[in-house]
Design a protein around this motif. Structure first.
Motif, PDB file in Angstrom:
ATOM      1  N   GLY A   1      -7.995 -53.234 -21.292  1.00  0.00           N
ATOM      2  CA  GLY A   1      -8.004 -54.689 -21.470  1.00  0.00           C
ATOM      3  C   GLY A   1      -8.735 -55.057 -22.741  1.00  0.00           C
ATOM      4  N   VAL A   2     -10.039 -54.791 -22.765  1.00  0.00           N
ATOM      5  CA  VAL A   2     -10.857 -54.954 -23.964  1.00  0.00           C
ATOM      6  C   VAL A   2     -11.091 -53.564 -24.521  1.00  0.00           C
ATOM      7  CG1 VAL A   2     -13.107 -55.678 -24.825  1.00  0.00           C
ATOM      8  CG2 VAL A   2     -11.970 -57.019 -23.059  1.00  0.00           C
ATOM      9  N   GLY A   3     -10.976 -53.421 -25.834  1.00  0.00           N
ATOM     10  CA  GLY A   3     -11.143 -52.108 -26.439  1.00  0.00           C
ATOM     11  C   GLY A   3     -12.342 -52.064 -27.369  1.00  0.00           C
ATOM     12  N   GLY A   4     -12.756 -50.873 -27.670  1.00  0.00           N
ATOM     13  CA  GLY A   4     -13.857 -50.682 -28.598  1.00  0.00           C
ATOM     14  C   GLY A   4     -13.731 -49.339 -29.275  1.00  0.00           C
ATOM     15  N   GLN A   5     -14.404 -49.231 -30.422  1.00  0.00           N
ATOM     16  CA  GLN A   5     -14.408 -47.960 -31.127  1.00  0.00           C
ATOM     17  C   GLN A   5     -15.766 -47.734 -31.750  1.00  0.00           C
ATOM     18  OE1 GLN A   5     -11.444 -48.107 -34.233  1.00  0.00           O
ATOM     19  NE2 GLN A   5     -12.891 -48.957 -35.689  1.00  0.00           N
ATOM     20  N   TYR A   6     -16.126 -46.444 -31.921  1.00  0.00           N
ATOM     21  CA  TYR A   6     -17.394 -46.094 -32.547  1.00  0.00           C
ATOM     22  C   TYR A   6     -17.279 -44.706 -33.166  1.00  0.00           C
ATOM     23  CZ  TYR A   6     -22.282 -45.180 -33.423  1.00  0.00           C
ATOM     24  OH  TYR A   6     -23.461 -44.885 -34.048  1.00  0.00           O
TER      25      TYR A   6
ATOM     26  N   ALA B   1     -22.304 -45.909 -39.609  1.00  0.00           N
ATOM     27  CA  ALA B   1     -21.602 -46.013 -38.333  1.00  0.00           C
ATOM     28  C   ALA B   1     -20.518 -47.067 -38.489  1.00  0.00           C
ATOM     29  CB  ALA B   1     -22.564 -46.428 -37.224  1.00  0.00           C
ATOM     30  N   THR B   2     -19.407 -46.847 -37.805  1.00  0.00           N
ATOM     31  CA  THR B   2     -18.347 -47.849 -37.737  1.00  0.00           C
ATOM     32  C   THR B   2     -18.164 -48.220 -36.272  1.00  0.00           C
ATOM     33  OG1 THR B   2     -16.055 -48.396 -38.272  1.00  0.00           O
ATOM     34  CG2 THR B   2     -16.491 -46.105 -37.699  1.00  0.00           C
ATOM     35  N   ALA B   3     -18.060 -49.516 -36.035  1.00  0.00           N
ATOM     36  CA  ALA B   3     -17.899 -49.996 -34.661  1.00  0.00           C
ATOM     37  C   ALA B   3     -17.046 -51.254 -34.680  1.00  0.00           C
ATOM     38  CB  ALA B   3     -19.259 -50.296 -34.035  1.00  0.00           C
ATOM     39  N   GLY B   4     -16.326 -51.453 -33.607  1.00  0.00           N
ATOM     40  CA  GLY B   4     -15.494 -52.646 -33.520  1.00  0.00           C
ATOM     41  C   GLY B   4     -14.987 -52.854 -32.118  1.00  0.00           C
ATOM     42  N   ALA B   5     -14.532 -54.067 -31.875  1.00  0.00           N
ATOM     43  CA  ALA B   5     -13.956 -54.426 -30.582  1.00  0.00           C
ATOM     44  C   ALA B   5     -12.581 -55.024 -30.810  1.00  0.00           C
ATOM     45  CB  ALA B   5     -14.843 -55.428 -29.858  1.00  0.00           C
ATOM     46  N   SER B   6     -11.724 -54.901 -29.812  1.00  0.00           N
ATOM     47  CA  SER B   6     -10.394 -55.506 -29.888  1.00  0.00           C
ATOM     48  C   SER B   6     -10.035 -56.055 -28.516  1.00  0.00           C
ATOM     49  CB  SER B   6      -9.357 -54.478 -30.350  1.00  0.00           C
ATOM     50  OG  SER B   6      -9.337 -53.365 -29.480  1.00  0.00           O
ATOM     51  N   PHE B   7      -9.149 -57.033 -28.541  1.00  0.00           N
ATOM     52  CA  PHE B   7      -8.741 -57.686 -27.306  1.00  0.00           C
ATOM     53  C   PHE B   7      -7.234 -57.640 -27.187  1.00  0.00           C
ATOM     54  CE2 PHE B   7     -12.638 -59.500 -28.897  1.00  0.00           C
ATOM     55  CZ  PHE B   7     -13.464 -59.387 -27.802  1.00  0.00           C
ATOM     56  N   GLY B   8      -6.735 -57.730 -25.970  1.00  0.00           N
ATOM     57  CA  GLY B   8      -5.296 -57.698 -25.748  1.00  0.00           C
ATOM     58  C   GLY B   8      -4.929 -56.581 -24.796  1.00  0.00           C
ATOM     59  N   LEU B   9      -3.650 -56.395 -24.600  1.00  0.00           N
ATOM     60  CA  LEU B   9      -3.162 -55.380 -23.686  1.00  0.00           C
ATOM     61  C   LEU B   9      -3.369 -53.994 -24.294  1.00  0.00           C
ATOM     62  CD1 LEU B   9      -1.781 -54.823 -21.034  1.00  0.00           C
ATOM     63  CD2 LEU B   9       0.413 -55.016 -22.194  1.00  0.00           C
ATOM     64  N   GLN B  10      -4.262 -53.221 -23.712  1.00  0.00           N
ATOM     65  CA  GLN B  10      -4.536 -51.875 -24.186  1.00  0.00           C
ATOM     66  C   GLN B  10      -5.073 -51.039 -23.045  1.00  0.00           C
ATOM     67  OE1 GLN B  10      -7.552 -52.163 -27.303  1.00  0.00           O
ATOM     68  NE2 GLN B  10      -7.933 -54.232 -26.614  1.00  0.00           N
ATOM     69  N   LEU B  11      -4.724 -49.777 -23.043  1.00  0.00           N
ATOM     70  CA  LEU B  11      -5.162 -48.862 -22.015  1.00  0.00           C
ATOM     71  C   LEU B  11      -5.144 -47.464 -22.594  1.00  0.00           C
ATOM     72  CD1 LEU B  11      -5.875 -48.321 -19.023  1.00  0.00           C
ATOM     73  CD2 LEU B  11      -3.427 -48.070 -18.601  1.00  0.00           C
ATOM     74  N   GLY B  12      -6.242 -46.756 -22.442  1.00  0.00           N
ATOM     75  CA  GLY B  12      -6.288 -45.377 -22.900  1.00  0.00           C
ATOM     76  C   GLY B  12      -7.286 -45.175 -24.018  1.00  0.00           C
TER      77      GLY B  12
ATOM     78  N   VAL C   1     -16.529 -40.786 -45.115  1.00  0.00           N
ATOM     79  CA  VAL C   1     -15.777 -39.983 -44.146  1.00  0.00           C
ATOM     80  C   VAL C   1     -16.341 -40.202 -42.742  1.00  0.00           C
ATOM     81  CG1 VAL C   1     -15.060 -37.659 -43.483  1.00  0.00           C
ATOM     82  CG2 VAL C   1     -15.374 -38.212 -45.899  1.00  0.00           C
ATOM     83  N   PHE C   2     -15.463 -40.658 -41.849  1.00  0.00           N
ATOM     84  CA  PHE C   2     -15.770 -40.752 -40.427  1.00  0.00           C
ATOM     85  C   PHE C   2     -14.893 -39.718 -39.727  1.00  0.00           C
ATOM     86  CE2 PHE C   2     -16.761 -45.091 -41.887  1.00  0.00           C
ATOM     87  CZ  PHE C   2     -18.072 -45.183 -41.436  1.00  0.00           C
ATOM     88  N   PRO C   3     -15.419 -38.537 -39.422  1.00  0.00           N
ATOM     89  CA  PRO C   3     -14.574 -37.464 -38.890  1.00  0.00           C
ATOM     90  C   PRO C   3     -14.093 -37.668 -37.455  1.00  0.00           C
ATOM     91  CG  PRO C   3     -16.846 -36.735 -39.051  1.00  0.00           C
ATOM     92  CD  PRO C   3     -16.788 -38.101 -39.663  1.00  0.00           C
ATOM     93  N   ASP C   4     -14.885 -38.350 -36.636  1.00  0.00           N
ATOM     94  CA  ASP C   4     -14.530 -38.527 -35.224  1.00  0.00           C
ATOM     95  C   ASP C   4     -14.863 -39.940 -34.768  1.00  0.00           C
ATOM     96  OD1 ASP C   4     -13.666 -35.828 -34.587  1.00  0.00           O
ATOM     97  OD2 ASP C   4     -15.772 -35.271 -34.858  1.00  0.00           O
ATOM     98  N   ILE C   5     -13.853 -40.788 -34.725  1.00  0.00           N
ATOM     99  CA  ILE C   5     -14.020 -42.136 -34.202  1.00  0.00           C
ATOM    100  C   ILE C   5     -13.300 -42.189 -32.866  1.00  0.00           C
ATOM    101  CG2 ILE C   5     -13.512 -44.581 -34.537  1.00  0.00           C
ATOM    102  CD1 ILE C   5     -13.513 -43.987 -37.563  1.00  0.00           C
ATOM    103  N   VAL C   6     -14.018 -42.568 -31.839  1.00  0.00           N
ATOM    104  CA  VAL C   6     -13.436 -42.661 -30.501  1.00  0.00           C
ATOM    105  C   VAL C   6     -13.075 -44.117 -30.253  1.00  0.00           C
ATOM    106  CG1 VAL C   6     -13.850 -42.350 -28.033  1.00  0.00           C
ATOM    107  CG2 VAL C   6     -14.779 -40.705 -29.678  1.00  0.00           C
ATOM    108  N   LYS C   7     -11.821 -44.339 -29.897  1.00  0.00           N
ATOM    109  CA  LYS C   7     -11.330 -45.687 -29.593  1.00  0.00           C
ATOM    110  C   LYS C   7     -10.838 -45.677 -28.149  1.00  0.00           C
ATOM    111  CE  LYS C   7      -8.284 -49.271 -31.296  1.00  0.00           C
ATOM    112  NZ  LYS C   7      -7.395 -49.722 -32.357  1.00  0.00           N
TER     113      LYS C   7
END
Length: 147
Positions: free
Chosen positions: A36-41, A57-68, A26-32
């Motif tokens: 432009g470049v995105g990340g989550q943790y 811990a869960t972490a990752g990065a993403s690329f592409g058009l993103q905002l917010g 269970v990951f109760p709160d993941i902030v993404k």
């Protein structure tokens, strides 16, 4: 844990599936966040026999058009001992690389049970409003925390 309550309330049959699982991550709160470049943790716990056993811990990065940004929760169910042992034995577990996860998405009449779940690992992504559509677990790496 609030994330499990939301899951039970959002998906018919989820309570039974949770009871059948040999492990529940269970990951109760993941902030993404993205600009432009995105990340989550996020940080969470692996429950075995209803008790928090290990922390991850869960972490990752993403690329592409993103905002917010968005805050989400993830629940990953290990339905077999073999799948749980494979996860626990890894130094860093990545969905799609180290294991395949059947991801349930929001939809009218979303229901799960042991007949519809054929995968040894099942994942759910949701917010406080319920199960979310069009999200993926792909690309996130899950690592054990030293606690």
């Amino acid at each position: 844990m609030n994330a499990l309550v939301v899951l039970r309330d959002s998906v018919e049959g989820a309570g039974d599936l949770l009871q059948e699982a040999v492990g529940v991550l269970v990951f109760p709160d993941i902030v993404k966040l993205g600009f432009g470049v995105g990340g989550q943790y996020g940080e969470g716990a692996l429950f075995i026999d209803g008790k928090p056993t290990y922390y991850y811990a869960t972490a990752g990065a993403s690329f592409g058009l993103q905002l917010g940004g968005v805050t989400k929760s993830e629940v990953i169910l290990f339905m077999t001992d073999e799948a749980l042992q494979q996860f626990r034995g890894s130094r860093g577990w990545e969905v799609g690389v180290d294991g395949t996860v059947a991801l349930f998405k929001a939809g009218a009449g979303t229901r799960v049970d042991s007949r519809t779940v054929q995968s040894p690992v099942v994942g759910f992504i949701f917010s406080s409003e319920g199960l979310m559509a069009d999200l993926s677990l792909e690309g996130a790496k899950i690592t054990r925390l030293a606690r």
